[in-house]
Design an enzyme around this catalytic site. Structure first.
Site, short mmCIF file in Angstrom:
data_model
loop_
_atom_site.label_atom_id
_atom_site.label_comp_id
_atom_site.label_asym_id
_atom_site.label_seq_id
_atom_site.Cartn_x
_atom_site.Cartn_y
_atom_site.Cartn_z
N GLU A 50 0.87 -1.17 0.00
CA GLU A 50 0.00 0.00 0.00
C GLU A 50 0.91 1.23 0.00
O GLU A 50 1.79 1.34 0.85
CB GLU A 50 -0.88 0.00 1.25
CG GLU A 50 -1.84 1.16 1.25
CD GLU A 50 -2.74 1.22 2.48
OE1 GLU A 50 -2.73 0.27 3.28
OE2 GLU A 50 -3.44 2.24 2.62
N ARG A 275 4.93 -12.57 9.95
CA ARG A 275 5.67 -11.37 9.59
C ARG A 275 6.99 -11.33 10.32
O ARG A 275 7.19 -12.00 11.33
CB ARG A 275 4.84 -10.12 9.86
CG ARG A 275 4.50 -9.90 11.32
CD ARG A 275 3.40 -8.86 11.49
NE ARG A 275 3.76 -7.53 11.04
CZ ARG A 275 3.16 -6.88 10.03
NH1 ARG A 275 2.16 -7.43 9.39
NH2 ARG A 275 3.53 -5.68 9.70
N LYS A 285 4.43 1.04 9.56
CA LYS A 285 4.57 2.27 8.78
C LYS A 285 3.98 3.46 9.52
O LYS A 285 4.50 4.57 9.42
CB LYS A 285 3.87 2.09 7.43
CG LYS A 285 4.70 1.29 6.44
CD LYS A 285 4.07 1.28 5.08
CE LYS A 285 2.93 0.30 5.00
NZ LYS A 285 2.47 0.05 3.64
P1 ATP Z 1 2.87 -2.15 8.25
O1 ATP Z 1 2.09 -3.08 9.13
O2 ATP Z 1 4.32 -2.10 8.51
O3 ATP Z 1 2.27 -0.80 8.16
P2 ATP Z 1 1.51 -3.19 6.00
O4 ATP Z 1 1.21 -4.61 6.16
O5 ATP Z 1 0.40 -2.24 6.23
O6 ATP Z 1 2.79 -2.81 6.82
P3 ATP Z 1 1.58 -3.26 3.15
O7 ATP Z 1 2.05 -2.19 2.26
O8 ATP Z 1 0.14 -3.57 3.19
O9 ATP Z 1 2.10 -2.88 4.59
O10 ATP Z 1 2.42 -4.58 2.94
C1 ATP Z 1 2.76 -5.11 1.69
C2 ATP Z 1 3.08 -6.57 1.87
O11 ATP Z 1 4.19 -6.71 2.77
C3 ATP Z 1 1.92 -7.32 2.47
O12 ATP Z 1 1.78 -8.53 1.78
C4 ATP Z 1 2.34 -7.55 3.90
O13 ATP Z 1 1.78 -8.75 4.37
C5 ATP Z 1 3.86 -7.61 3.79
N1 ATP Z 1 4.49 -7.20 5.05
C6 ATP Z 1 4.29 -6.05 5.74
N2 ATP Z 1 5.00 -6.05 6.88
C7 ATP Z 1 5.68 -7.22 6.92
C8 ATP Z 1 6.59 -7.81 7.85
N3 ATP Z 1 6.96 -7.20 8.98
N4 ATP Z 1 7.10 -9.04 7.55
C9 ATP Z 1 6.76 -9.66 6.41
N5 ATP Z 1 5.90 -9.16 5.51
C10 ATP Z 1 5.36 -7.96 5.75
MG MG Z 2 -1.43 -3.08 5.10
#
Ligand code: ATP
Ligand code: MG
Length: 575
Positions: A50, A275, A285
């Site tokens: 995102e 994760r 984020k």
């Molecule tokens: P955050 O929780 O850090 O804000 P997010 O999950 O909202 O991250 P996205 O941009 O939606 O961020 O994530 C893109 C991809 O990266 C998704 O498939 C998510 O599952 C994966 N992802 C995000 N954080 C992690 C992590 N700590 N370890 C592994 N994969 C991750």
């Molecule tokens: Mg997300």
């Protein structure tokens, strides 16, 4: 394969010689699908960020997994922006994400997609579900929807608008789209089951009214689909075979499958993995954005940030990050990885590739009393003992040198083998010198100048009479030194779990006030004069450094990427 202590991974069974990605449950599923011919052996994944922030090391795990399995099984991986929330998303983030994924070494060919490209198709699918009595327009507010949703133990209540006719729903949905109703006044909901055990199945919202300018579709839409109504269908449109995501989406999977099934579209399969969590590191984020907005760091690319751009500026290599991701593997259980493992992977890579140079961080003048006053010699130095092709370079030597303060002690404790009165040491690539005196600041008693004599017979670092010295120290010719700034870093947080705080406080209470130390009077050897931002070196005995983007041609700034002391290797030895 991974050894845990109090929930923290302290050991893996992989070392540098056994650097093959372990087989994990996701690869096992893919191999089984390939064996049974489920998708004619086709493997197609996607990385779906995102664009509401910069990528961090957690995303690197997902990137390496998605692009990694595609590469391994001769498949494809798409880059897709999951841009359904216009209020938080920005073009700046899109550009940074593209740069970071590329820098990590992955390529999506011509398959760069945006969920917003599918808005028309999603709208048509919503209309289809309405016509089939599977979706309805609901006039409850967001709060009312939440209140009638029930709990884990109690079922929810049906919305009073649940039984509207398809005709009425079609009319209302069309008017939602054309901007007749205020923000938040109505939603489109899937008609599933308000008593479902899984709360995500209790008539979830598919569309909300939101007047916000979208970074790609501008003001064309005032209704936006939710994540759940977008993700599976986007996967399906791209014919993704294995949709890999993190565990928090596990209980969204029934809904993911429901939309695909009801619409009768290509059945992508969602598979969840744990994760990445890292000690001393925040990985959300939202919080990283707070650190930036509140000025607690210098920006998203501050070298203390766990963002990909922060790691890059700090001096991390893509190879080190990929190696780390391979070693931590993939599992279904949440855990925290010791940040020392990431640093270990970095040292291993930098050790192979970094030219060695000499630099002095906290300078102390050393004067060789018996060395000719205006003489400068060019001594031969090895560029990289790990790389025979790296060759040699010349390092100027003169009567006055800079050495590091730590390398001189007037009253040395036992086992201190560096310079002290009466002691002989080797100057790296140079001569043996013996300390014959020290001048001190009368006010503070601090040494300000160390006097030595040298033995001209020991040029290059060995004595013809075979005598040995216990210590070798680094130095820089004062006559030819290049003055630079050096920035030393420590963890951004003082606790392994930044969220571990007393009642009423938050992670900010654990910010490390000493995470950045700026040394403004450092000296490096003249071979570094023309170093450019991003160039990496090992400063002998001090660590790995890289030239920071704050540098100007007049003044270089170096980041210490990582010190030489490998705490991970120590932990491994102990256990
Ligand atoms: P955050 O929780 O850090 O804000 P997010 O999950 O909202 O991250 P996205 O941009 O939606 O961020 O994530 C893109 C991809 O990266 C998704 O498939 C998510 O599952 C994966 N992802 C995000 N954080 C992690 C992590 N700590 N370890 C592994 N994969 C991750
Ligand atoms: Mg997300």
């Amino acid at each position: 394969m991974l050894i845990y202590e109090k929930g923290v991974i302290t050991k893996t069974n992989m070392d540098s010689t056994n650097n093959i990605p372990p087989t994990d449950f996701i690869r096992a599923i893919i191999e089984e699908d390939n064996r049974t011919g489920k998708h004619e052996g086709r493997v197609h994944t996607r990385f779906p960020p995102e664009p509401n922030g910069y990528l961090h090391i957690g995303h690197a795990k997902s990137i390496c997994l998605n692009f990694g399995v595609a590469r391994q099984y001769g498949g494809l991986c798409n880059l897709r922006f999951d841009d359904t929330n216009p209020s938080k998303e920005e073009e700046e983030y899109v550009e940074s994400i593209i740069e970071d994924v590329r820098w990590l070494g992955f390529d999506w060919g011509d398959r760069l997609f945006y969920a917003s490209d599918y808005f028309d198709q999603l709208y048509d699918w919503a209309v289809e579900l309405i016509k089939r009595g599977k979706a309805y327009v609901c006039d409850l507010s967001a709060d009312e929807i939440r209140e009638t949703r029930g709990t884990l133990t109690a079922p929810g209540a049906n919305s009073p608008f649940r039984d509207r006719s398809p005709e009425e729903n079609l009319d209302l949905f069309e008017r939602m789209r054309s901007g007749e109703f205020p923000d938040g006044s109505r939603t489109l909901r899937a008609k599933i089951d308000m008593a479902a055990a899984n709360l995500n199945m209790r008539d979830p919202v598919m569309y909300r009214i939101l007047r916000a300018t979208h970074h790609r579709t501008g003001d064309r839409w005032c209704i936006y689909p939710t994540y759940d109504f977008t993700h599976g269908q986007s996967d399906s449109l791209e014919r993704i075979t294995h949709s890999l995501c993190t565990l928090e989406f596990e209980n969204h999977r029934p809904l993911y499958d429901w939309y695909i099934r009801e619409l009768g579209i290509f059945p992508s399969r969602q598979i969840e993995f744990a994760r990445l969590n890292l000690t001393y590191t925040l990985m959300s984020k939202r919080r990283l954005l707070e650190l930036v907005r509140e000025g607690r760091v210098a920006g998203w690319d501050d070298p203390r940030m766990p963002t990909i751009c922060g790691l890059r500026r700090r001096g991390y290599t893509p190879e080190a990050i990929r190696d780390f991701c391979a070693r931590i593997g993939i599992s279904k259980v949440d855990s925290t990885v010791d940040i020392a493992l990431l640093e270990h992977c970095l040292r291993e890579d930098l050790n192979r590739r970094s030219p060695r140079v000499m630099g002095v961080l906290r300078p102390l003048k050393l004067v060789i009393d018996n060395y000719p006053e205006n003489q400068i010699e060019e001594l031969d130095a090895v560029n990289n003992p790990e790389d025979a092709d790296a060759g040699m370079r010349k390092v100027p030597f003169s009567r006055e040198l800079w050495i590091d303060r730590d390398d001189f002690l007037e009253d040395p404790p036992k086992k201190y083998f560096r310079l002290s009165p009466g002691r002989e040491v080797r100057l790296r690539y140079g001569y043996f010198v013996t300390c014959v005196g020290v001048e001190k600041d009368p006010a503070t008693g601090e040494p300000v100048e160390v006097h030595c004599t040298y033995d001209p017979e020991t040029r290059g670092g060995n004595a013809p009479d075979g005598r040995k010295v216990k210590g070798t120290i680094h130095w820089v010719s004062a006559a030819r030194a290049v003055p630079v700034e050096v920035r030393l870093y420590d963890h951004l947080f003082t606790k392994p779990d930044p969220g571990d705080v007393p009642e009423g406080q938050d992670y900010r209470a654990n910010l490390n006030p000493a995470s950045l130390e700026r040394l403004t009077e450092c000296y490096v050897e003249p071979s570094l004069k023309d170093a450019a931002p991003g160039d990496r070196f090992q400063f002998e005995r001090l660590g790995y450094f890289c030239v920071d983007s704050d540098s100007s041609p007049e003044r270089l700034v170096f980041n210490r990427t990582v010190s030489l002391v490998d705490t991970w290797a120590k932990i491994q030895k102990k256990s």
